[in-house]
Design a protein around this motif. Structure first.
Motif, PDB file in Angstrom:
ATOM      1  N   HIS A 117       0.855  -1.194   0.013  1.00 23.17           N
ATOM      2  CA  HIS A 117      -0.115   0.040  -0.014  1.00 23.17           C
ATOM      3  C   HIS A 117       0.710   1.354   0.025  1.00 23.17           C
ATOM      4  O   HIS A 117       0.211   2.265  -0.032  1.00 23.17           O
ATOM      5  CB  HIS A 117      -0.861  -0.022   1.209  1.00 23.17           C
ATOM      6  CG  HIS A 117      -1.836  -1.161   1.108  1.00 23.17           C
ATOM      7  ND1 HIS A 117      -2.939  -1.308   0.426  1.00 23.17           N
ATOM      8  CD2 HIS A 117      -1.940  -2.365   2.008  1.00 23.17           C
ATOM      9  CE1 HIS A 117      -3.741  -2.203   0.660  1.00 23.17           C
ATOM     10  NE2 HIS A 117      -2.955  -3.003   1.539  1.00 23.17           N
ATOM     11  N   THR A 118       2.183   1.140   0.057  1.00 24.10           N
ATOM     12  CA  THR A 118       2.793   2.384   0.169  1.00 24.10           C
ATOM     13  C   THR A 118       4.151   2.293  -0.887  1.00 24.10           C
ATOM     14  O   THR A 118       4.817   1.227  -1.084  1.00 24.10           O
ATOM     15  CB  THR A 118       3.838   2.527   1.474  1.00 24.10           C
ATOM     16  OG1 THR A 118       2.875   2.360   2.667  1.00 24.10           O
ATOM     17  CG2 THR A 118       4.620   3.666   1.751  1.00 24.10           C
ATOM     18  N   MET A 119       4.009   3.369  -1.621  1.00 25.17           N
ATOM     19  CA  MET A 119       4.925   3.519  -2.711  1.00 25.17           C
ATOM     20  C   MET A 119       5.446   4.840  -2.664  1.00 25.17           C
ATOM     21  O   MET A 119       4.864   5.879  -2.405  1.00 25.17           O
ATOM     22  CB  MET A 119       4.322   3.498  -4.247  1.00 25.17           C
ATOM     23  CG  MET A 119       5.386   3.728  -5.445  1.00 25.17           C
ATOM     24  SD  MET A 119       4.292   3.429  -7.066  1.00 25.17           S
ATOM     25  CE  MET A 119       3.742   4.752  -7.247  1.00 25.17           C
ATOM     26  N   ILE A 120       6.932   4.902  -2.842  1.00 25.70           N
ATOM     27  CA  ILE A 120       7.760   6.093  -3.156  1.00 25.70           C
ATOM     28  C   ILE A 120       8.093   6.735  -4.444  1.00 25.70           C
ATOM     29  O   ILE A 120       8.743   5.528  -5.108  1.00 25.70           O
ATOM     30  CB  ILE A 120       8.916   6.000  -2.145  1.00 25.70           C
ATOM     31  CG1 ILE A 120       8.473   5.884  -0.673  1.00 25.70           C
ATOM     32  CG2 ILE A 120       9.801   7.333  -2.246  1.00 25.70           C
ATOM     33  CD1 ILE A 120       9.741   5.674   0.474  1.00 25.70           C
ATOM     34  N   GLY A 121       7.557   7.522  -5.238  1.00 30.38           N
ATOM     35  CA  GLY A 121       7.707   7.616  -6.489  1.00 30.38           C
ATOM     36  C   GLY A 121       9.278   8.008  -6.905  1.00 30.38           C
ATOM     37  O   GLY A 121       9.911   8.688  -5.775  1.00 30.38           O
ATOM     38  N   ALA A 122       9.329   8.263  -8.105  1.00 29.63           N
ATOM     39  CA  ALA A 122      10.814   8.416  -8.616  1.00 29.63           C
ATOM     40  C   ALA A 122      11.344   9.839  -8.424  1.00 29.63           C
ATOM     41  O   ALA A 122      12.535   9.911  -8.202  1.00 29.63           O
ATOM     42  CB  ALA A 122      10.895   8.121 -10.304  1.00 29.63           C
TER      43      ALA A 122
END
Length: 112
Positions: A10-15
């Motif tokens: 559920h957690t994503m850190i974008g580029a």
């Protein structure tokens, strides 16, 4: 080689993200950007080819495509992708290293 299950992450850190500070989670994490700090989660972590983590990592499993500068401790498996670079010690139950991966550090197999 079996794949790590990332369906319930559920957690994503974008580029384009740069995070300075420690991250604590219960679930999984996918990283495309940069983290300067320790990462601790009960779930899996996927580090994309564009990602970099400078800090220690604790997780259930980890799949690395980018760069990690720090120690890694997982309860199950570590997968080093063909373009990954790891500078640090690793503790794991299972280790998979693809051709082309770069690693500098110590490996310890966990009995847990």
């Amino acid at each position: 080689m079996s794949k790590i299950d990332f369906q319930n992450v559920h957690t994503m850190i974008g580029a384009d993200a740069i995070i300075e500070g420690n991250i604590n989670l219960d679930g999984g994490l996918i990283v495309y950007g940069k983290i300067k700090g320790d990462v601790k989660t009960k779930g899996p972590i996927r580090i994309a080819k564009t990602a970099e983590i400078v800090g220690n990592i604790i997780a259930s499993d980890i799949q690395i495509g980018g760069i990690v500068k720090g120690n890694i401790t997982v309860s199950d498996r570590i997968v080093l992708g063909d373009q990954s670079t790891v500078n640090g010690d690793m503790v794991y139950r299972r280790l998979y290293i693809e051709e082309g991966a770069k690693f500098s550090g110590r490996c310890d197999m966990s009995n847990n």
